[in-house]
Design a protein around this motif. Sequence first.
Motif, PDB file in Angstrom:
ATOM      1  N   PHE A   4      72.340  77.098  43.690  1.00  0.00           N
ATOM      2  CA  PHE A   4      72.031  75.678  43.563  1.00  0.00           C
ATOM      3  C   PHE A   4      71.622  75.353  42.140  1.00  0.00           C
ATOM      4  O   PHE A   4      70.923  76.115  41.493  1.00  0.00           O
ATOM      5  CB  PHE A   4      70.953  75.272  44.568  1.00  0.00           C
ATOM      6  CG  PHE A   4      71.516  75.136  45.947  1.00  0.00           C
ATOM      7  CD1 PHE A   4      71.944  73.904  46.415  1.00  0.00           C
ATOM      8  CD2 PHE A   4      71.672  76.245  46.753  1.00  0.00           C
ATOM      9  CE1 PHE A   4      72.507  73.785  47.665  1.00  0.00           C
ATOM     10  CE2 PHE A   4      72.226  76.133  48.011  1.00  0.00           C
ATOM     11  CZ  PHE A   4      72.640  74.891  48.474  1.00  0.00           C
ATOM     12  N   GLY A   5      72.079  74.230  41.654  1.00  0.00           N
ATOM     13  CA  GLY A   5      71.831  73.820  40.283  1.00  0.00           C
ATOM     14  C   GLY A   5      72.970  74.163  39.350  1.00  0.00           C
ATOM     15  O   GLY A   5      73.024  73.660  38.230  1.00  0.00           O
ATOM     16  N   ARG A   6      73.907  75.002  39.803  1.00  0.00           N
ATOM     17  CA  ARG A   6      75.047  75.352  38.952  1.00  0.00           C
ATOM     18  C   ARG A   6      76.055  74.219  38.934  1.00  0.00           C
ATOM     19  O   ARG A   6      76.184  73.456  39.883  1.00  0.00           O
ATOM     20  CB  ARG A   6      75.719  76.628  39.445  1.00  0.00           C
ATOM     21  CG  ARG A   6      74.825  77.833  39.291  1.00  0.00           C
ATOM     22  CD  ARG A   6      75.541  79.070  39.634  1.00  0.00           C
ATOM     23  NE  ARG A   6      76.203  79.542  38.420  1.00  0.00           N
ATOM     24  CZ  ARG A   6      77.088  80.523  38.406  1.00  0.00           C
ATOM     25  NH1 ARG A   6      77.439  81.105  39.512  1.00  0.00           N
ATOM     26  NH2 ARG A   6      77.630  80.910  37.288  1.00  0.00           N
ATOM     27  N   MET A   7      76.771  74.134  37.842  1.00  0.00           N
ATOM     28  CA  MET A   7      77.781  73.109  37.650  1.00  0.00           C
ATOM     29  C   MET A   7      79.065  73.775  37.167  1.00  0.00           C
ATOM     30  O   MET A   7      79.064  74.952  36.822  1.00  0.00           O
ATOM     31  CB  MET A   7      77.295  72.094  36.616  1.00  0.00           C
ATOM     32  CG  MET A   7      76.018  71.377  37.037  1.00  0.00           C
ATOM     33  SD  MET A   7      75.288  70.430  35.699  1.00  0.00           S
ATOM     34  CE  MET A   7      74.336  71.695  34.867  1.00  0.00           C
ATOM     35  N   ILE A   8      80.130  72.996  37.143  1.00  0.00           N
ATOM     36  CA  ILE A   8      81.407  73.491  36.633  1.00  0.00           C
ATOM     37  C   ILE A   8      81.740  72.732  35.364  1.00  0.00           C
ATOM     38  O   ILE A   8      81.678  71.497  35.328  1.00  0.00           O
ATOM     39  CB  ILE A   8      82.538  73.289  37.660  1.00  0.00           C
ATOM     40  CG1 ILE A   8      82.265  74.100  38.930  1.00  0.00           C
ATOM     41  CG2 ILE A   8      83.888  73.673  37.051  1.00  0.00           C
ATOM     42  CD1 ILE A   8      83.272  73.841  40.049  1.00  0.00           C
ATOM     43  N   GLU A   9      82.094  73.468  34.322  1.00  0.00           N
ATOM     44  CA  GLU A   9      82.625  72.880  33.091  1.00  0.00           C
ATOM     45  C   GLU A   9      84.129  73.047  33.101  1.00  0.00           C
ATOM     46  O   GLU A   9      84.642  74.083  33.531  1.00  0.00           O
ATOM     47  CB  GLU A   9      82.104  73.630  31.859  1.00  0.00           C
ATOM     48  CG  GLU A   9      80.820  73.154  31.316  1.00  0.00           C
ATOM     49  CD  GLU A   9      80.457  73.898  30.017  1.00  0.00           C
ATOM     50  OE1 GLU A   9      79.288  73.825  29.675  1.00  0.00           O
ATOM     51  OE2 GLU A   9      81.316  74.535  29.390  1.00  0.00           O
ATOM     52  N   ILE A  10      84.817  72.040  32.587  1.00  0.00           N
ATOM     53  CA  ILE A  10      86.271  72.113  32.487  1.00  0.00           C
ATOM     54  C   ILE A  10      86.724  71.277  31.297  1.00  0.00           C
ATOM     55  O   ILE A  10      86.131  70.250  30.980  1.00  0.00           O
ATOM     56  CB  ILE A  10      86.944  71.634  33.793  1.00  0.00           C
ATOM     57  CG1 ILE A  10      88.457  71.810  33.729  1.00  0.00           C
ATOM     58  CG2 ILE A  10      86.554  70.224  34.121  1.00  0.00           C
ATOM     59  CD1 ILE A  10      89.162  71.507  35.036  1.00  0.00           C
ATOM     60  N   ASP A  11      87.741  71.739  30.632  1.00  0.00           N
ATOM     61  CA  ASP A  11      88.415  71.010  29.562  1.00  0.00           C
ATOM     62  C   ASP A  11      89.814  70.703  30.057  1.00  0.00           C
ATOM     63  O   ASP A  11      90.520  71.623  30.489  1.00  0.00           O
ATOM     64  CB  ASP A  11      88.535  71.901  28.327  1.00  0.00           C
ATOM     65  CG  ASP A  11      87.821  71.353  27.118  1.00  0.00           C
ATOM     66  OD1 ASP A  11      87.000  70.435  27.276  1.00  0.00           O
ATOM     67  OD2 ASP A  11      88.098  71.851  26.016  1.00  0.00           O
ATOM     68  N   SER A  12      90.233  69.438  30.028  1.00  0.00           N
ATOM     69  CA  SER A  12      91.559  69.097  30.514  1.00  0.00           C
ATOM     70  C   SER A  12      92.044  67.789  29.910  1.00  0.00           C
ATOM     71  O   SER A  12      91.274  66.846  29.750  1.00  0.00           O
ATOM     72  CB  SER A  12      91.543  68.960  32.039  1.00  0.00           C
ATOM     73  OG  SER A  12      92.836  68.636  32.516  1.00  0.00           O
ATOM     74  N   VAL A 129      78.416  77.087  35.133  1.00  0.00           N
ATOM     75  CA  VAL A 129      77.347  77.039  34.137  1.00  0.00           C
ATOM     76  C   VAL A 129      76.039  76.661  34.828  1.00  0.00           C
ATOM     77  O   VAL A 129      76.034  75.971  35.845  1.00  0.00           O
ATOM     78  CB  VAL A 129      77.644  76.040  33.004  1.00  0.00           C
ATOM     79  CG1 VAL A 129      78.822  76.500  32.170  1.00  0.00           C
ATOM     80  CG2 VAL A 129      77.880  74.644  33.523  1.00  0.00           C
ATOM     81  N   ASP A 130      74.950  77.122  34.246  1.00  0.00           N
ATOM     82  CA  ASP A 130      73.631  76.762  34.749  1.00  0.00           C
ATOM     83  C   ASP A 130      73.059  75.580  33.981  1.00  0.00           C
ATOM     84  O   ASP A 130      72.245  74.832  34.495  1.00  0.00           O
ATOM     85  CB  ASP A 130      72.668  77.949  34.644  1.00  0.00           C
ATOM     86  CG  ASP A 130      73.143  79.102  35.506  1.00  0.00           C
ATOM     87  OD1 ASP A 130      73.581  78.854  36.638  1.00  0.00           O
ATOM     88  OD2 ASP A 130      73.084  80.250  35.043  1.00  0.00           O
ATOM     89  N   ASP A 131      73.465  75.438  32.748  1.00  0.00           N
ATOM     90  CA  ASP A 131      73.044  74.333  31.898  1.00  0.00           C
ATOM     91  C   ASP A 131      74.269  73.791  31.190  1.00  0.00           C
ATOM     92  O   ASP A 131      75.258  74.491  31.019  1.00  0.00           O
ATOM     93  CB  ASP A 131      72.043  74.801  30.840  1.00  0.00           C
ATOM     94  CG  ASP A 131      70.741  75.280  31.456  1.00  0.00           C
ATOM     95  OD1 ASP A 131      70.170  74.524  32.263  1.00  0.00           O
ATOM     96  OD2 ASP A 131      70.322  76.400  31.146  1.00  0.00           O
ATOM     97  N   VAL A 132      74.172  72.552  30.738  1.00  0.00           N
ATOM     98  CA  VAL A 132      75.275  71.974  29.989  1.00  0.00           C
ATOM     99  C   VAL A 132      75.451  72.781  28.708  1.00  0.00           C
ATOM    100  O   VAL A 132      74.501  73.036  27.982  1.00  0.00           O
ATOM    101  CB  VAL A 132      75.000  70.494  29.654  1.00  0.00           C
ATOM    102  CG1 VAL A 132      76.119  69.925  28.808  1.00  0.00           C
ATOM    103  CG2 VAL A 132      74.842  69.691  30.928  1.00  0.00           C
TER     104      VAL A 132
END
Length: 142
Positions: A4-12, A129-132
Amino acid sequence: MFDFGRMIEIDSDRFPPHPRDAELVNGGHGFALADFIAGELAKRDLPVRVLVAEDWGWYAELDHADFRLAYGCTSFGERAFLIQFMPDTPVIRKLFRKIDARDATQVLADAVFKILGAEGIASRGPTWVDDVSATLGDEPVD
């Protein structure tokens, strides 16, 4: 198990600004990405019931009976995106009972990660990612 708290980063480059992004109070874009994910989730029997602009980006709530299960999309620059998941805690409190949100959130997060990992979706990522990231929105380093 989902952290919990994790996010997904993506470049597109596949999700340029959309006319509906004008609804966002603080600028940015992400409607095209949030809508794309919603369409793909529907194919996996995870229908999104509402997709609305918030001050930080796009909020997409799934049709879930026990609690608010959702994801959010926001942009950083022209082609960098961050996807977060709600709830952001493993246990939801509703009146006098506790609801374990882990399994449902895991299913949603796994589905979104797989959708974004498909061929041709991203030029970078998806990455948990856990943080930006300090590099979010920067050009990829070769």
